[in-house]
Design an enzyme around this catalytic site. Sequence first.
Site, mmCIF file in Angstrom:
data_model
loop_
_atom_site.group_PDB
_atom_site.id
_atom_site.type_symbol
_atom_site.label_atom_id
_atom_site.label_comp_id
_atom_site.label_asym_id
_atom_site.label_seq_id
_atom_site.Cartn_x
_atom_site.Cartn_y
_atom_site.Cartn_z
ATOM 1 N N HIS A 1 -4.401 1.374 7.499
ATOM 2 C CA HIS A 1 -3.025 1.891 7.636
ATOM 3 C C HIS A 1 -2.819 3.102 6.714
ATOM 4 O O HIS A 1 -2.290 4.132 7.133
ATOM 5 C CB HIS A 1 -2.036 0.763 7.295
ATOM 6 C CG HIS A 1 -0.595 1.184 7.272
ATOM 7 N ND1 HIS A 1 0.340 0.676 8.146
ATOM 8 C CD2 HIS A 1 0.077 2.054 6.479
ATOM 9 C CE1 HIS A 1 1.522 1.230 7.893
ATOM 10 N NE2 HIS A 1 1.389 2.063 6.874
ATOM 11 N N GLU A 2 -3.273 2.966 5.452
ATOM 12 C CA GLU A 2 -3.046 4.034 4.469
ATOM 13 C C GLU A 2 -3.916 5.257 4.761
ATOM 14 O O GLU A 2 -3.484 6.382 4.551
ATOM 15 C CB GLU A 2 -3.313 3.524 3.045
ATOM 16 C CG GLU A 2 -2.454 2.332 2.612
ATOM 17 C CD GLU A 2 -0.962 2.524 2.820
ATOM 18 O OE1 GLU A 2 -0.489 3.681 2.761
ATOM 19 O OE2 GLU A 2 -0.263 1.524 3.058
ATOM 20 N N GLN B 1 3.140 9.945 1.171
ATOM 21 C CA GLN B 1 4.422 9.227 1.169
ATOM 22 C C GLN B 1 5.241 9.502 -0.086
ATOM 23 O O GLN B 1 6.424 9.175 -0.134
ATOM 24 C CB GLN B 1 4.189 7.708 1.289
ATOM 25 C CG GLN B 1 3.579 7.306 2.619
ATOM 26 C CD GLN B 1 3.390 5.798 2.665
ATOM 27 O OE1 GLN B 1 2.389 5.283 2.184
ATOM 28 N NE2 GLN B 1 4.352 5.087 3.230
ATOM 29 N N GLY C 1 0.837 -1.190 0.000
ATOM 30 C CA GLY C 1 0.000 0.000 0.000
ATOM 31 C C GLY C 1 0.873 1.241 0.000
ATOM 32 O O GLY C 1 2.014 1.199 0.478
ATOM 33 N N CYS D 1 5.976 -0.169 7.251
ATOM 34 C CA CYS D 1 5.619 1.012 6.472
ATOM 35 C C CYS D 1 6.824 1.425 5.649
ATOM 36 O O CYS D 1 7.937 1.487 6.179
ATOM 37 C CB CYS D 1 5.209 2.142 7.428
ATOM 38 S SG CYS D 1 4.726 3.652 6.579
ATOM 39 N N LEU D 2 6.614 1.723 4.358
ATOM 40 C CA LEU D 2 7.747 2.112 3.506
ATOM 41 C C LEU D 2 8.387 3.410 3.988
ATOM 42 O O LEU D 2 9.553 3.663 3.712
ATOM 43 C CB LEU D 2 7.289 2.257 2.046
ATOM 44 C CG LEU D 2 6.784 0.961 1.395
ATOM 45 C CD1 LEU D 2 6.291 1.240 -0.021
ATOM 46 C CD2 LEU D 2 7.854 -0.119 1.390
ATOM 47 N N HIS E 1 -2.381 7.624 7.057
ATOM 48 C CA HIS E 1 -1.405 8.533 6.420
ATOM 49 C C HIS E 1 -2.071 9.815 5.921
ATOM 50 O O HIS E 1 -1.452 10.877 5.920
ATOM 51 C CB HIS E 1 -0.725 7.852 5.227
ATOM 52 C CG HIS E 1 0.410 6.939 5.591
ATOM 53 N ND1 HIS E 1 1.534 7.375 6.269
ATOM 54 C CD2 HIS E 1 0.616 5.619 5.353
ATOM 55 C CE1 HIS E 1 2.377 6.348 6.431
ATOM 56 N NE2 HIS E 1 1.836 5.276 5.890
HETATM 57 ZN ZN ZN Z 1 2.665 3.414 5.867
#
Ligand code: ZN
Length: 186
Positions: A142-143, A50, A45, A100-101, A146
Amino acid sequence: MNLPIVTYGDPMLRKEAAPITKDYPDLKQLIADMFETMYNADGVGLAAPQIDKSIQLVVIGFRPYNEKTDSYGPEEERHVLINPEILEEKGEKKYFNEGCLSIPEIHEDVLRPESIVLHWFDEDFNEHTEEIDGMFARVAQHEIDHLHGKVFTDRLSPLRRTMIKRKLNDVISGRVRPKYRVKNKK
Ligand code: ZN
């Protein structure tokens, strides 16, 4: 195009992202670039903040896990969420190991509801209201965090947060170097 990923400590990850409309410039290309960036970094995701854009856009892609066969299916499940909104939380809250990236090398169990009622627009601006569960619901939550300036480590207990503080500081200072492109820290 593979875009650089914003990492923890960058103020972009703390902003409230703005909703977008159909005429957002080059939206299809941006979505394609976000998928490319996500796959290149082996993510499931990616949210627009991000990649340094404060807009309500999320891409999700994973191979669904089948409990009966204990394996991942061959078909990939893909979703684009525009202006997503969680209308209702359903079911039990469960722990699931998340990463998480934007926070490389940290993986922690996070408690979230198993299913949610989600309202969103897809890449063609078709409107959806659906109850979703499983991996889709997990990644979506999760996304969506963000988009509201939140990251998964915010959801850990104070004790866990203290225990990973040094690792988080290594991400903030840029000492952690993932294999994928990241946005340079000023
Ligand atoms: Zn993340």
